[in-house]
Design an enzyme around this catalytic site. Structure first.
Site, PDB file in Angstrom:
ATOM      1  N   ASN A 188      -5.191 -11.211  -2.482  1.00 17.30           N
ATOM      2  CA  ASN A 188      -4.014 -10.825  -2.311  1.00 17.30           C
ATOM      3  C   ASN A 188      -2.937 -12.171  -2.065  1.00 17.30           C
ATOM      4  O   ASN A 188      -1.587 -11.877  -2.360  1.00 17.30           O
ATOM      5  CB  ASN A 188      -3.736  -9.700  -1.350  1.00 17.30           C
ATOM      6  N   CYS A 205       1.092  -8.687   6.147  1.00 21.72           N
ATOM      7  CA  CYS A 205       0.585  -8.417   7.410  1.00 21.72           C
ATOM      8  C   CYS A 205       0.799  -9.691   8.384  1.00 21.72           C
ATOM      9  O   CYS A 205       1.034  -9.572   9.543  1.00 21.72           O
ATOM     10  CB  CYS A 205      -0.637  -7.743   7.455  1.00 21.72           C
TER      11      CYS A 205
HETATM   12  C1  LIG Z   1      -2.456  -4.176   0.356  1.00 18.69           C
HETATM   13  C2  LIG Z   1      -3.637  -4.403   0.551  1.00 18.69           C
HETATM   14  C3  LIG Z   1      -4.635  -3.584   1.380  1.00 18.69           C
HETATM   15  C4  LIG Z   1      -3.994  -2.535   2.371  1.00 18.69           C
HETATM   16  O1  LIG Z   1      -3.491  -1.510   1.314  1.00 18.69           O
HETATM   17  P1  LIG Z   1      -2.953  -0.218   1.970  1.00 18.69           P
HETATM   18  O2  LIG Z   1      -2.864   0.657   1.213  1.00 18.69           O
HETATM   19  O3  LIG Z   1      -1.416  -0.818   2.274  1.00 18.69           O
HETATM   20  O4  LIG Z   1      -3.517   0.101   3.341  1.00 18.69           O
HETATM   21  C5  LIG Z   1      -6.010  -3.898   1.099  1.00 18.69           C
HETATM   22  N1  LIG Z   1      -6.365  -4.933   0.600  1.00 18.69           N
HETATM   23  C6  LIG Z   1      -5.879  -5.742  -0.395  1.00 18.69           C
HETATM   24  C7  LIG Z   1      -6.348  -6.735  -1.044  1.00 18.69           C
HETATM   25  C8  LIG Z   1      -4.594  -5.490  -0.463  1.00 18.69           C
HETATM   26  O5  LIG Z   1      -3.600  -6.223  -1.130  1.00 18.69           O
END
Ligand SMILES: *Cc1c(COP(=O)(O)O)cnc(C)c1O
Length: 416
Positions: free
Chosen positions: A179, A352
């Site tokens: 991400n 985050c």
């Molecule tokens: C955004 C994200 C998450 C968390 O997703 P939520 O649905 O907001 O809990 C987990 N892993 C990755 C790679 C993300 O980009």
């Protein structure tokens, strides 16, 4: 003022086609899937239809999809559920003989818990916090956590992974595409190694799901996490793919929905939206990826013309919509604030960690020094990104970098 959104990796707007599909399920078709009457039947029917659509995107069977409320929840279920269902793997003798019997003294029980050693879980160092923190918690419960290393592009070496696997290894979890830096892992190879060694393989595919092709069979994936709000669906829906036959425990206990693995009244409007989003991605993925790669590469080419700028992550094996840069002597946060004044929304990395102002642990894992990791900027594109928007960013960014460098305290220290 212009409003330009370059933070699609944090969350996406809901596609209007998705919104339209969801609307009837708020007030007209509001039934509970567990009810026996026609309201319930209608809800149950659309739930199973949605499950088919989501499964189809990754070539899974519908019954292998469990709907959850978020990817964070799916990742928690995957790690905790697999770890606890298989905790004695490789330690059967220890547990048979060391379990405290009914009349054990407090000292004996304490000794048992000290000796308790559960199996091993392997993760990469570039996981999302919801994997890292879950692994830390599992460690407190007696599981052994091994963190792999990555190279300077954030890539896991499958052969190094193979060396870490032992007879008590329960699960390997490696993110499909980062991400933060967008690097795409050699998932197929990693999955093959796990399959051959008889170890479960989970991948957090939140960023790749709906953007690049995924085939859970070809890629040897046992568990996969995806999230609706990262692919133009609503927040509050996500899924965990669980291959048939995998041993897993629930973390939520209750009414037994979702094959007993996720008790809770299912969120039908969100799941209908999630399925619609999957249907659209399946249809448009190929063309959209090409369009985004073109825009992404134009952006990368032009940003790298700025002196002292570098690309983070892999130059080729990266998400079509991700560009991540670092700039000598400046902090990513100060660039974000300057761009925000011009109506441009970007990010440093994961949404985050950006509030905490700590250097990204993902970038540190790729070997960057803390000061270098502070200078990073993530630009993530999406369905409504236009070439005009890219041109606007390319036009304003060099000036901002120059201005910030002039007042940079790091540069003074460096040249003094
Ligand atoms: C955004 C994200 C998450 C968390 O997703 P939520 O649905 O907001 O809990 C987990 N892993 C990755 C790679 C993300 O980009």
């Amino acid at each position: 003022m212009k409003h330009v959104y370059f933070d699609y990796a944090a969350t996406t707007p809901v596609d209007s086609r998705v919104k339209k599909a969801m609307l009837p399920y708020f007030s007209e078709k509001f039934g509970n899937t567990m009810s026996l009457h026609s309201f319930g039947q209608e809800a149950k029917l659309v739930l199973e239809k949605s499950r088919e659509t989501v499964a189809d995107l990754i070539r899974a069977k519908p019954e292998e999809i469990i709907f959850t409320g978020s990817a964070t929840e799916s990742n928690n279920l995957a790690l905790k559920g697999i770890a606890f269902a298989n905790q004695n793997k490789g330690h059967t003798r220890l547990h048979r003989y060391a379990s405290p019997h009914r009349y054990a003294s407090p000292q004996q029980i304490q000794r048992f818990w000290r000796a308790k050693r559960c199996g091993q879980v392997i993760i990469s160092p570039i996981e999302h916090p919801c994997i890292i923190e879950t692994a830390k918690w599992l460690q407190k419960q007696g599981f052994q956590i091994t963190k792999l290393k990555v190279d300077k592009y954030g890539m896991v070496n499958p052969l190094a992974l193979e060396k870490e696997i032992r007879k008590d290894t329960i699960l390997v979890s490696v993110i499909h595409a980062s991400n933060e830096i967008g690097t795409i892992q050699p998932i197929e190879k990693i999955g093959k190694i796990c399959r051959n060694k008889g170890v479960y393989f989970h991948t957090d595919a939140v960023q790749s799901f709906g953007k690049i092709p995924i085939d859970v069979n070809k890629m040897n994936i046992d568990l996969l996490t995806a999230s609706s709000h990262k692919m133009y669906g609503p927040k509050g829906a996500a899924c965990l793919y669980i291959r048939e036959g995998v041993r897993i425990e629930p973390i939520l206990h209750g009414g037994g929905q979702e094959r007993g693995l996720r008790s809770s009244t299912v969120n039908i409007p969100a799941i209908v939206g999630f399925a619609k989003a999957c249907e659209i991605c399946k249809k448009e993925m190929g063309k959209e990826a090409q369009r985004l790669i073109k825009l992404r590469d134009k952006l990368i080419r032009n940003v790298l013309k700025i002196k002292g700028s570098y690309l983070n992550g892999h130059p080729q094996k990266r998400l079509p919509n991700n560009a991540n840069f670092r700039f000598d002597f400046i902090e990513g946060e100060s660039i974000i604030l300057r761009l925000d004044l011009l109506g441009i929304a970007v990010s440093t990395g994961s949404a985050c960690s950006s509030i905490k102002l700590e250097p990204s642990s993902v970038l540190l894992a790729t070997g960057l020094k803390p000061a270098e990791a502070h200078g990073s900027l993530r630009i993530s594109l999406g369905r409504w990104t236009t070439e005009k928007e890219i041109d606007y960013l390319i036009k304003v960014l060099p000036g901002i970098i120059n201005q910030l460098r002039k007042i940079s305290p790091f540069k003074v220290i460096k040249s003094a």
